[in-house]
Design a protein around this motif. Structure first.
Motif, PDB file in Angstrom:
ATOM      1  N   ILE A  55     -11.686   7.204   4.542  1.00 31.87           N
ATOM      2  CA  ILE A  55     -10.157   6.835   4.390  1.00 31.87           C
ATOM      3  C   ILE A  55      -9.747   5.703   5.385  1.00 31.87           C
ATOM      4  CG2 ILE A  55      -8.950   8.605   5.919  1.00 31.87           C
ATOM      5  CD1 ILE A  55      -6.907   8.923   3.665  1.00 31.87           C
ATOM      6  N   ASN A  56     -10.420   5.755   6.673  1.00 36.70           N
ATOM      7  CA  ASN A  56      -9.995   4.634   7.390  1.00 36.70           C
ATOM      8  C   ASN A  56     -10.825   3.493   6.872  1.00 36.70           C
ATOM      9  OD1 ASN A  56      -8.963   5.139  10.590  1.00 36.70           O
ATOM     10  ND2 ASN A  56      -9.629   6.971   9.463  1.00 36.70           N
ATOM     11  N   LEU A  57     -11.852   3.461   6.387  1.00 30.81           N
ATOM     12  CA  LEU A  57     -12.397   2.162   5.761  1.00 30.81           C
ATOM     13  C   LEU A  57     -11.433   1.769   4.586  1.00 30.81           C
ATOM     14  CD1 LEU A  57     -14.799   0.303   5.088  1.00 30.81           C
ATOM     15  CD2 LEU A  57     -15.832   1.750   3.578  1.00 30.81           C
ATOM     16  N   VAL A  58     -10.859   2.393   3.698  1.00 36.88           N
ATOM     17  CA  VAL A  58      -9.934   1.967   2.794  1.00 36.88           C
ATOM     18  C   VAL A  58      -8.933   1.407   3.523  1.00 36.88           C
ATOM     19  CG1 VAL A  58      -8.458   2.893   0.948  1.00 36.88           C
ATOM     20  CG2 VAL A  58     -10.471   3.811   1.288  1.00 36.88           C
ATOM     21  N   TRP A  59      -8.329   1.834   4.711  1.00 39.18           N
ATOM     22  CA  TRP A  59      -6.934   1.427   5.235  1.00 39.18           C
ATOM     23  C   TRP A  59      -7.407  -0.033   5.873  1.00 39.18           C
ATOM     24  CZ3 TRP A  59      -6.293   6.805   8.162  1.00 39.18           C
ATOM     25  CH2 TRP A  59      -5.597   7.332   7.428  1.00 39.18           C
ATOM     26  N   PHE A  60      -8.797  -0.059   6.451  1.00 32.89           N
ATOM     27  CA  PHE A  60      -9.301  -1.337   6.851  1.00 32.89           C
ATOM     28  C   PHE A  60      -9.189  -2.314   5.704  1.00 32.89           C
ATOM     29  CE2 PHE A  60     -12.940  -4.027   7.556  1.00 32.89           C
ATOM     30  CZ  PHE A  60     -12.380  -4.953   8.603  1.00 32.89           C
ATOM     31  N   LEU A  61      -9.600  -2.062   4.602  1.00 32.41           N
ATOM     32  CA  LEU A  61      -9.996  -3.309   3.600  1.00 32.41           C
ATOM     33  C   LEU A  61      -8.200  -3.579   3.127  1.00 32.41           C
ATOM     34  CD1 LEU A  61     -12.737  -1.605   1.525  1.00 32.41           C
ATOM     35  CD2 LEU A  61     -12.777  -3.484   2.979  1.00 32.41           C
ATOM     36  N   TRP A  62      -7.403  -2.622   3.278  1.00 30.90           N
ATOM     37  CA  TRP A  62      -6.124  -2.819   2.878  1.00 30.90           C
ATOM     38  C   TRP A  62      -5.417  -3.988   3.932  1.00 30.90           C
ATOM     39  CZ3 TRP A  62      -2.237  -3.669  -0.355  1.00 30.90           C
ATOM     40  CH2 TRP A  62      -0.943  -3.762   0.180  1.00 30.90           C
ATOM     41  N   ALA A  63      -5.650  -3.662   5.083  1.00 25.03           N
ATOM     42  CA  ALA A  63      -5.140  -4.393   6.235  1.00 25.03           C
ATOM     43  C   ALA A  63      -5.578  -6.040   6.132  1.00 25.03           C
ATOM     44  CB  ALA A  63      -5.302  -3.839   7.665  1.00 25.03           C
ATOM     45  N   MET A  64      -7.032  -5.988   6.035  1.00 28.08           N
ATOM     46  CA  MET A  64      -7.693  -7.354   5.777  1.00 28.08           C
ATOM     47  C   MET A  64      -6.988  -8.100   4.756  1.00 28.08           C
ATOM     48  SD  MET A  64      -9.534  -7.871   8.226  1.00 28.08           S
ATOM     49  CE  MET A  64     -10.677  -9.624   7.366  1.00 28.08           C
ATOM     50  N   PHE A  65      -6.805  -7.359   3.695  1.00 25.28           N
ATOM     51  CA  PHE A  65      -6.388  -8.183   2.244  1.00 25.28           C
ATOM     52  C   PHE A  65      -4.707  -8.813   2.833  1.00 25.28           C
ATOM     53  CE2 PHE A  65      -3.058  -8.045  -1.155  1.00 25.28           C
ATOM     54  CZ  PHE A  65      -3.892  -8.894  -1.986  1.00 25.28           C
ATOM     55  N   VAL A  66      -3.852  -7.936   3.343  1.00 22.28           N
ATOM     56  CA  VAL A  66      -2.604  -8.180   3.840  1.00 22.28           C
ATOM     57  C   VAL A  66      -2.650  -9.380   4.756  1.00 22.28           C
ATOM     58  CG1 VAL A  66      -0.436  -7.469   4.522  1.00 22.28           C
ATOM     59  CG2 VAL A  66      -1.686  -5.798   3.041  1.00 22.28           C
ATOM     60  N   LEU A  67      -3.094  -9.136   5.627  1.00 16.98           N
ATOM     61  CA  LEU A  67      -3.191 -10.226   6.813  1.00 16.98           C
ATOM     62  C   LEU A  67      -3.905 -11.552   6.706  1.00 16.98           C
ATOM     63  CD1 LEU A  67      -4.448  -7.804   9.764  1.00 16.98           C
ATOM     64  CD2 LEU A  67      -1.962  -8.599   9.375  1.00 16.98           C
ATOM     65  N   THR A  68      -4.642 -11.521   5.858  1.00 19.58           N
ATOM     66  CA  THR A  68      -5.165 -12.976   5.398  1.00 19.58           C
ATOM     67  C   THR A  68      -4.576 -13.519   4.107  1.00 19.58           C
ATOM     68  OG1 THR A  68      -7.079 -11.843   3.924  1.00 19.58           O
ATOM     69  CG2 THR A  68      -7.459 -12.626   6.113  1.00 19.58           C
ATOM     70  N   ASN A  69      -3.586 -12.774   3.375  1.00 18.80           N
ATOM     71  CA  ASN A  69      -2.581 -13.441   2.317  1.00 18.80           C
ATOM     72  C   ASN A  69      -1.184 -13.212   2.610  1.00 18.80           C
ATOM     73  OD1 ASN A  69      -5.041 -13.728   0.072  1.00 18.80           O
ATOM     74  ND2 ASN A  69      -5.487 -11.780   0.955  1.00 18.80           N
ATOM     75  N   GLN A  70      -0.601 -13.046   3.736  1.00 14.37           N
ATOM     76  CA  GLN A  70       0.689 -12.760   3.981  1.00 14.37           C
ATOM     77  C   GLN A  70       1.586 -13.889   3.672  1.00 14.37           C
ATOM     78  OE1 GLN A  70       1.439 -11.643   7.914  1.00 14.37           O
ATOM     79  NE2 GLN A  70       0.464 -13.569   8.911  1.00 14.37           N
ATOM     80  N   SER A  71       1.037 -15.092   3.511  1.00 11.14           N
ATOM     81  CA  SER A  71       1.787 -16.374   3.259  1.00 11.14           C
ATOM     82  C   SER A  71       2.516 -16.264   2.116  1.00 11.14           C
ATOM     83  CB  SER A  71       0.952 -17.735   3.523  1.00 11.14           C
ATOM     84  OG  SER A  71      -0.210 -17.782   2.647  1.00 11.14           O
ATOM     85  N   TRP A  72       1.849 -15.784   0.856  1.00  7.75           N
ATOM     86  CA  TRP A  72       2.319 -15.842  -0.360  1.00  7.75           C
ATOM     87  C   TRP A  72       3.122 -14.447  -1.001  1.00  7.75           C
ATOM     88  CZ3 TRP A  72       0.061 -12.419  -3.809  1.00  7.75           C
ATOM     89  CH2 TRP A  72      -1.223 -11.816  -3.531  1.00  7.75           C
ATOM     90  N   LEU A  73       2.812 -13.372  -0.072  1.00  4.50           N
ATOM     91  CA  LEU A  73       3.536 -12.091  -0.172  1.00  4.50           C
ATOM     92  C   LEU A  73       4.702 -12.079  -0.047  1.00  4.50           C
ATOM     93  CD1 LEU A  73       0.520  -9.799   1.232  1.00  4.50           C
ATOM     94  CD2 LEU A  73       1.083 -10.059  -1.208  1.00  4.50           C
ATOM     95  N   PRO A  74       5.616 -11.192  -0.455  1.00  2.00           N
ATOM     96  CA  PRO A  74       6.981 -11.016  -0.286  1.00  2.00           C
ATOM     97  C   PRO A  74       7.585 -10.839   1.089  1.00  2.00           C
ATOM     98  CG  PRO A  74       6.357  -9.296  -1.427  1.00  2.00           C
ATOM     99  CD  PRO A  74       5.081 -10.041  -1.259  1.00  2.00           C
ATOM    100  N   TRP A  75       8.803 -11.218   1.409  1.00  2.00           N
ATOM    101  CA  TRP A  75       9.464 -10.736   2.581  1.00  2.00           C
ATOM    102  C   TRP A  75       8.847 -11.509   3.819  1.00  2.00           C
ATOM    103  CZ3 TRP A  75       9.802  -4.536   2.097  1.00  2.00           C
ATOM    104  CH2 TRP A  75      10.592  -4.208   1.033  1.00  2.00           C
ATOM    105  N   ASN A  76       8.674 -12.904   3.566  1.00  2.00           N
ATOM    106  CA  ASN A  76       8.230 -13.830   4.463  1.00  2.00           C
ATOM    107  C   ASN A  76       9.343 -14.832   4.821  1.00  2.00           C
ATOM    108  OD1 ASN A  76       6.702 -15.265   6.422  1.00  2.00           O
ATOM    109  ND2 ASN A  76       5.203 -15.774   5.049  1.00  2.00           N
ATOM    110  N   PRO A  77      10.645 -14.516   5.316  1.00  2.00           N
ATOM    111  CA  PRO A  77      11.678 -15.508   5.277  1.00  2.00           C
ATOM    112  C   PRO A  77      11.465 -16.527   6.458  1.00  2.00           C
ATOM    113  CG  PRO A  77      12.199 -13.785   6.223  1.00  2.00           C
ATOM    114  CD  PRO A  77      11.149 -13.112   5.688  1.00  2.00           C
TER     115      PRO A  77
END
Length: 579
Positions: A72-94
């Protein structure tokens, strides 16, 4: 000054008074007994389990526990990498914060996954609100819950006479998050909101200062992150300067709340151990050893900061508040010294003053807090680290009296000792090896190429890491790897660490220093639990006595002194004698 000393004594006393009933409550939660929160949180847990399809009634062996934990920690790591490297186009970035570079995203994802929160970025400009809520806040809950669940596995292995079935990981994990972390975080977050900490989704606010300058101040969902960062002993700052920021820590009252928040679960887990295994004397022994160690580290830090800087005193300048460089006037030197030891002993890593500015003896105490890594510790993992020293003390005591070492009616044999020694030696290995490599590169002024890129984006030499030369520069590098290996997250922030070299090397250090010290104690506890129970006799070594506590304390001190004294002599001690 007397008032300040009384203040930290009162805070510590309140923490102990609150942690005892919390420990009793947590023991009841993990034992499956009824509590006051059952009618509120029971339906929420059952809904989650129904959706996920998890059967918490199926008990697991220690190997199955570790398999579930690591997967389950491996799954969380992959999720975090996706969000951190794509946050510029994800919502709530005023504020339009950009994506993280791969090396920084790797370091940040690992750091929050392992309950360290080592931050090589500034919170205001490094992450979006979406990242704060759905990535970093999420990881601060689940990383703390993971450590607590692992500790409960060891609790159950100690309590049961002979078994291979050690409960269900997901049951322990879910209850840690819903029954302990969530309620306490809500209390702290609401307290912070009513004292001026932001909790919104708005962009930067503008105001004109008394000097007439236009200033941009970040807002956002700060209160929620600050609450769980302390309750879960994570420590990551919503703002770049962490709890030295006036919105993250608005007043002396909120400082007290945040100190209580980061201390209450680690102390509560100690008392929960006694209630769960039905041997409160054992938990008192553990608490006594940890508290003696904590006070031994706190005393020189407070004394050093109160005395002030001798270099300033030689100029005939009065220092009525002690050493105030890097300190908040609102809190003072005593409260900052207390926070600095609390946050390093407990492995929270949050700061209300700059550790890089503390006096050399204070810096040494902060380093030793993380190097011993056995006094209180983080959520759950503090008990796991201490468990290793208990096994070592049991083995040494057995050799001294000529008996087969036994712990709680189980023989400690070669396999358990090998695991314990690997875990015990891993910590100094990671710290010393990392510091040696960094020091070699800096001393040789090596051109790092792409491994180090300066502010202009050009390759630079290793000496550009350091804002301070000599002994203090060495201490900065030593502190970074110590903080990483102890899963702490604080730093001597004169170090330029947002580059591929520091992001990757500390990230690797974080992985090993988190999971092997969890795997080792769980494996030892599982192996001991499966052995035949030996009833207590006249020759049995009792592990719930003051005598055994002294033995454990001696083992901790000897191992820490032998491993780390040379490095401390080259850093903070050399700096102290050179002032």
């Amino acid at each position: 000054m007397t008032t300040e000393l009384l203040g930290i004594a009162l805070i510590f006393g309140i923490t102990i008074a609150l942690s005892i009933p919390l420990g009793r409550y947590m023991a009841r939660v993990y034992a499956g007994e009824r509590t006051l929160l059952d009618p509120v949180l029971g339906p929420l847990e059952r809904l989650f389990l129904r959706i996920s399809g998890i059967d918490t009634l199926r008990e697991m062996t220690w190997k199955e526990h570790l398999k579930a934990l690591l997967t389950i920690n491996l799954v969380w790591f992959l999720w975090a990498m996706f969000v951190l490297t794509n946050q510029s186009w994800l919502p709530w970035n005023p504020d339009g914060n950009p994506d993280m570079t791969p090396d920084l995203a790797f370091n940040t994802a690992i750091s929050f996954l392992v309950n360290c929160n080592l931050q090589h970025y500034s919170g205001e400009t490094g992450v979006s609100y979406f990242t704060q809520i759905f990535c970093l806040n999420f990881l601060q809950f689940v990383s703390a819950g993971t450590g607590m669940a692992a500790a409960v596995i060891v609790f159950k292995a100690i309590r049961d006479k002979q078994t291979t079935q050690l409960g269900n990981f997901y049951d322990f994990f879910l209850k840690s998050c819903t029954r302990v972390l969530l309620p306490l975080s809500l209390i702290v977050a609401v307290t912070l909101v009513f004292n001026g900490t932001p909790m919104n989704l708005e962009g930067k606010a503008s105001y004109v200062s008394m000097q007439g300058d236009s200033v941009q101040v970040s807002q956002g969902p700060a209160a929620a992150m600050i609450a769980i960062k302390h309750i879960g002993t994570n420590g990551g700052g919503y703002f770049g300067v962490n709890s030295a920021h006036p919105l993250e820590n608005p007043s002396y009252f909120t400082m007290i709340v945040e100190l209580l928040a980061q201390t209450i679960i680690p102390l509560g887990m100690i008392f929960a151990l006694g209630y769960y295994i039905r041997n409160r004397k054992f938990s008192y022994m553990v608490f006594g050893v940890m508290t003696v160690g904590f006070l031994a580290l706190l005393a020189p830090a407070v004394w050093s900061e109160v005395q002030g800087n001798p270099a300033i005193a030689q100029l005939g300048i009065s220092q009525p508040g002690g050493s105030m460089e890097g300190k908040e006037v609102r809190f003072g030197s005593v409260a900052s010294a207390y926070w600095s030891i609390i946050t390093t002993v407990i492995s929270t890593g949050s700061v209300n003053a700059m550790h890089d500015s503390t006096m050399p003896l204070s810096g040494m105490a902060e380093l030793l807090s993380m190097m011993t890594n056995a006094f209180y510790g983080g959520c759950g993992v503090g008990i796991l680290n201490f468990y290793i020293f208990i096994i070592l003390a049991v083995f040494i005591s057995g050799l001294m009296v000529g008996r087969t070492p036994e712990f709680m009616g189980k023989k400690v044999e070669g396999r358990e000792m090998k695991i314990a020694m690997i875990v015990a030696l891993l910590h100094p290995l990671l710290i010393m090896a990392g510091t040696a490599i960094a020091s070699y590169l800096a001393a040789g002024d090596v051109n790092m190429g792409w491994w180090y890129v300066n502010a202009e984006g050009q390759p630079n030499t290793a000496t550009a890491w350091l804002n301070n030369p000599g002994f203090h520069g060495f201490s900065e590098m030593l502190y970074e790897y110590t903080s990483s290996s102890a899963n702490n997250g604080s730093g001597f922030e004169g170090l330029g660490d947002n580059n591929p070299f520091w992001n990757i090397t500390t990230g690797i250090c974080l992985i090993f220093s988190r999971f092997l010290p969890i795997i080792g104690p769980v494996a030892i506890a599982g192996l001991l639990a499966s052995k035949k129970y030996i009833p207590e006799s006249a020759g049995t070594l009792r592990t719930d006595t003051g005598t055994f506590g002294i033995m454990v304390f001696a083992v901790i001190v000897i191992l820490a002194a032998l491993a780390f004294f040379p490095a401390l002599a080259l850093g903070p001690l050399a700096e102290y004698f050179s002032i």
